[in-house]
Design a protein around this motif. Structure first.
Motif, mmCIF file in Angstrom:
data_model
loop_
_atom_site.group_PDB
_atom_site.id
_atom_site.type_symbol
_atom_site.label_atom_id
_atom_site.label_comp_id
_atom_site.label_asym_id
_atom_site.label_seq_id
_atom_site.Cartn_x
_atom_site.Cartn_y
_atom_site.Cartn_z
ATOM 1 N N ALA A 70 -2.125 3.685 2.904
ATOM 2 C CA ALA A 70 -2.009 5.134 2.840
ATOM 3 C C ALA A 70 -1.154 5.522 1.630
ATOM 4 O O ALA A 70 -0.517 4.672 1.004
ATOM 5 N N ASN A 71 -1.110 6.827 1.355
ATOM 6 C CA ASN A 71 -0.446 7.272 0.130
ATOM 7 C C ASN A 71 1.026 7.600 0.340
ATOM 8 O O ASN A 71 1.495 8.686 0.027
ATOM 9 N N PHE A 72 1.754 6.656 0.916
ATOM 10 C CA PHE A 72 3.212 6.742 0.947
ATOM 11 C C PHE A 72 3.753 5.326 0.808
ATOM 12 O O PHE A 72 3.068 4.341 1.113
ATOM 13 N N SER A 73 4.981 5.216 0.341
ATOM 14 C CA SER A 73 5.465 3.923 -0.145
ATOM 15 C C SER A 73 5.568 2.867 0.949
ATOM 16 O O SER A 73 5.320 1.690 0.694
ATOM 17 N N GLU A 74 5.933 3.244 2.161
ATOM 18 C CA GLU A 74 6.043 2.239 3.217
ATOM 19 C C GLU A 74 4.709 1.547 3.455
ATOM 20 O O GLU A 74 4.639 0.311 3.567
ATOM 21 N N SER A 75 3.641 2.320 3.530
ATOM 22 C CA SER A 75 2.316 1.735 3.742
ATOM 23 C C SER A 75 1.930 0.828 2.585
ATOM 24 O O SER A 75 1.351 -0.247 2.774
ATOM 25 N N GLN A 76 2.265 1.231 1.380
ATOM 26 C CA GLN A 76 1.932 0.416 0.217
ATOM 27 C C GLN A 76 2.699 -0.911 0.218
ATOM 28 O O GLN A 76 2.139 -1.966 -0.104
ATOM 29 N N THR A 77 3.964 -0.871 0.630
ATOM 30 C CA THR A 77 4.745 -2.113 0.699
ATOM 31 C C THR A 77 4.195 -3.029 1.779
ATOM 32 O O THR A 77 4.075 -4.249 1.583
ATOM 33 N N LEU A 78 3.847 -2.468 2.928
ATOM 34 C CA LEU A 78 3.251 -3.274 3.989
ATOM 35 C C LEU A 78 1.915 -3.863 3.535
ATOM 36 O O LEU A 78 1.600 -5.023 3.833
ATOM 37 N N GLY A 79 1.138 -3.080 2.796
ATOM 38 C CA GLY A 79 -0.113 -3.599 2.256
ATOM 39 C C GLY A 79 0.113 -4.783 1.343
ATOM 40 O O GLY A 79 -0.661 -5.761 1.366
ATOM 41 N N GLU A 80 1.183 -4.745 0.562
ATOM 42 C CA GLU A 80 1.501 -5.877 -0.314
ATOM 43 C C GLU A 80 1.924 -7.100 0.491
ATOM 44 O O GLU A 80 1.596 -8.241 0.129
#
Length: 337
Positions: free
Chosen positions: A140-150
């Protein structure tokens, strides 16, 4: 840290930008009396300070929004699920706060923060290999989701998959893509996703939303999530101990002065005219925000200040001593000690 629609302070929608807002409405806007609270006693005036204390939700007002991998069922091979479960095993709320601090406060990229976390926590150790093919992890387009995606990328790569992370906006965009198999994995939030899918599967056009299937009980929430997910071709891995949900914070100076560490303490000691609750405009009407505090804890603020949903306005008002207690998000990087 995020633009959320996800924490649904009571109205289920998407997540933090995919979904979390707590809200408060016309009555009770900044400088006005809170709606029909029946505040008693003197209350507790705001106390300025730089550090925050998150009050324990000891009566379980909030639902179990634990992070959980959502998977397209056709892609849910044993090696893939095992790798994602390893990420869940590595996470708890303090570690998630640390990850969010690395990105939101220390200004690291989501990729760097995830790689450093993976190294420090031996994330790839023991992950079964043998996975084949390409996997797209949606975020999703917020940083927590992006970090979890990584983190998911790192674990799945160790299992043998060719992986890339793709940012895809909010839940209304990425959930259909997950169903279709355009993406195979997304980091999700158990309670919010359960009610989102329940509305999608069991809701009727023009009718009231079906009763929520999420609850403060994680097992109950995940059982409901898997049931509705199975009807649209989605599977779910193991929920982590890490939660991202509405929380209520005071300054450390306020907590020490008034002797409050739980929401029950706040209600018992600080219901009254001097107490100022801060949060987003819809908060007074939402069952996971002021309305829930009144119903579950019998907490009655003397006044409501209309600010934002766990963002800079609310945290600045706490620091300056303009509000007694404010709505925050439990995994906010600024809560790191």
């Amino acid at each position: 840290m995020r633009a959320r629609t996800r924490l649904a302070i009571g109205a289920i929608s998407a997540v933090a930008a995919a979904g979390f807002l707590a809200g408060c409405g016309g009555a009770g806007s900044s400088g006005t009396q809170a709606p029909a609270t029946g505040a008693q006693g003197a209350g507790c005036a705001p106390v300025a300070g730089n550090d925050f204390v998150v009050l324990d939700d000891d009566k379980k007002l909030q639902n179990s929004d634990n992070i959980i991998p959502a998977i397209n069922s056709e892609a849910a091979q044993p090696q893939l699920v095992a790798a994602l479960d390893k990420v869940s095993d590595s996470l708890d709320t303090p570690k998630l706060i640390g990850l969010n601090r690395a990105v939101g406060v220390e200004r690291k990229t989501a990729k760097v923060a995830a790689e450093q976390f993976a190294a420090a926590n031996n994330l790839t150790a023991g992950i079964p290999t043998g996975g084949t093919g390409s996997i797209v992890v949606g975020a999703a387009n917020f940083s927590e989701s992006q970090t979890l995606g990584e983190l998911y990328r790192i674990a799945l790569s160790a299992a043998g998959y060719q992986v890339r992370v793709q940012q895809i906006g909010n839940r209304e965009l990425y959930e259909p893509a997950l169903e279709k198999g355009d993406i195979q994995v997304v980091p999700e939030y158990a309670a919010t996703m359960a009610d989102f899918l329940n509305n999608k599967v069991n809701g009727k056009p023009g009718a009231a939303s079906p009763p929520p299937i999420s609850s403060p009980d994680l097992n109950q929430t995940v059982d409901g999530l898997k049931n509705v997910g199975g009807k649209v071709g989605l599977s779910f891995g193991k929920p982590s101990a890490a939660q991202t949900q509405n929380a209520f914070a005071v300054t450390r100076e306020f907590a020490d002065k008034h002797g409050v560490r739980t929401l029950s303490d706040l209600a018992a000691k600080c219901s009254g005219a001097a107490t100022v609750l801060g949060g987003p405009p819809e908060c007074p009407q939402r069952p996971k925000c002021q309305a829930g505090l009144t119903q579950v804890y019998n907490f009655n603020a003397g006044r409501f200040s209309s600010l934002d949903a766990g963002g800079s306005q609310t945290k600045s008002a706490l620091r300056r001593g303009e509000i007694s207690v404010g709505l925050v998000f439990s995994s906010d990087g600024e809560l790191a000690r």
